[in-house]
Scaffold this active site. Structure first.
Site, PDB file in Angstrom:
ATOM      1  N   CYS A  76       0.828  -1.210   0.000  1.00 30.00           N
ATOM      2  CA  CYS A  76       0.000   0.000   0.000  1.00 30.00           C
ATOM      3  C   CYS A  76       0.861   1.258   0.000  1.00 30.00           C
ATOM      4  O   CYS A  76       0.358   2.343  -0.262  1.00 30.00           O
ATOM      5  CB  CYS A  76      -0.940   0.006   1.194  1.00 30.00           C
ATOM      6  SG  CYS A  76      -0.086   0.019   2.763  1.00 30.00           S
ATOM      7  N   ASP A  84       2.239   2.677   2.534  1.00 31.15           N
ATOM      8  CA  ASP A  84       2.114   3.484   3.743  1.00 31.15           C
ATOM      9  C   ASP A  84       3.361   3.375   4.618  1.00 31.15           C
ATOM     10  O   ASP A  84       3.998   2.329   4.686  1.00 31.15           O
ATOM     11  CB  ASP A  84       0.878   3.039   4.542  1.00 31.15           C
ATOM     12  CG  ASP A  84      -0.407   3.410   3.818  1.00 31.15           C
ATOM     13  OD1 ASP A  84      -0.316   4.055   2.761  1.00 31.15           O
ATOM     14  OD2 ASP A  84      -1.486   3.054   4.305  1.00 31.15           O
ATOM     15  N   CYS A 124      -2.970   5.407   5.472  1.00 33.60           N
ATOM     16  CA  CYS A 124      -4.428   5.403   5.487  1.00 33.60           C
ATOM     17  C   CYS A 124      -4.966   5.744   6.879  1.00 33.60           C
ATOM     18  O   CYS A 124      -4.214   5.806   7.847  1.00 33.60           O
ATOM     19  CB  CYS A 124      -4.932   4.023   5.073  1.00 33.60           C
ATOM     20  SG  CYS A 124      -4.673   2.796   6.344  1.00 33.60           S
ATOM     21  N   CYS A 133      -2.613  -2.802   8.588  1.00 37.47           N
ATOM     22  CA  CYS A 133      -2.291  -1.459   9.094  1.00 37.47           C
ATOM     23  C   CYS A 133      -1.866  -1.553  10.565  1.00 37.47           C
ATOM     24  O   CYS A 133      -0.946  -0.854  10.997  1.00 37.47           O
ATOM     25  CB  CYS A 133      -3.475  -0.529   8.950  1.00 37.47           C
ATOM     26  SG  CYS A 133      -4.365  -0.693   7.380  1.00 37.47           S
TER      27      CYS A 133
HETATM   28 FE1  FES Z   1      -1.705   0.003   4.235  1.00 41.36          FE
HETATM   29 FE2  FES Z   1      -3.456   0.993   5.868  1.00 41.36          FE
HETATM   30  S1  FES Z   1      -3.766   0.521   3.798  1.00 41.36           S
HETATM   31  S2  FES Z   1      -1.359   0.695   6.255  1.00 41.36           S
END
Ligand code: FES
Length: 147
Positions: free
Chosen positions: A33, A35, A59, A103
């Site tokens: 993702c 992040d 996110c 996450c």
């Molecule tokens: Fe990857 Fe939340 S979508 S940390």
């Protein structure tokens, strides 16, 4: 879809920021993702986490889990902080949807990365702590910007 606690920590995240001269800093990222989460720990001579701050580029669930994770480790000893797993963070937030479980894993890994950094700086070994897989080193982060 999200619990009230998740929404609360997303909208009013606790402990956002940096700690100057932190005892330990850990940065982790999820390649899928993209992040990124960074956690700063201020640990005293007794091995108690006096302060904890975070910065998350990610996110809403990543923001909420890092906020909750910092709340959970504050005031704890290093060994107690090791028990703040992604499961513990999720439980404290009254759950996360299945697609958002990773996450909370980032939050656990960020704590471990910061503890790993602390242990390395102090030449100590923390029982049960292994080098977090997604630990991002400053250099690698810079390299990514070239893509
Ligand atoms: Fe990857 Fe939340 S979508 S940390």
């Amino acid at each position: 879809m999200y619990s009230e606690k998740v929404m609360d920590h997303f909208q009013n995240p606790r402990n956002v920021g940096e700690i100057e001269n932190a005892s330990g800093v850990g940065t982790v990222g999820n390649a899928k993702c993209g992040d990124i989460m960074r956690i700063y720990l201020d640990i005293d001579d007794q091995g108690v986490i006096r302060d904890c701050k975070f910065k998350t580029f990610g996110c809403g669930a990543a923001v909420a889990t890092s906020s909750m994770a910092t709340e959970l480790v504050k005031g704890k000893t290093i060994q107690e902080a090791m028990e703040v797993t992604n499961k513990a963070v999720m439980e404290a937030l009254d759950g996360l949807p299945p697609v958002k479980v990773h996450c909370s894993l980032l939050a656990e890994e960020a704590i471990h990365a910061a503890l790993w950094d602390y242990a390395g700086k102090h030449g100590i070994k923390i029982e049960g702590l292994e080098k977090p897989k997604s630990d991002i080193h400053e250099g690698e982060e810079d390299e990514q910007e070239e893509y």
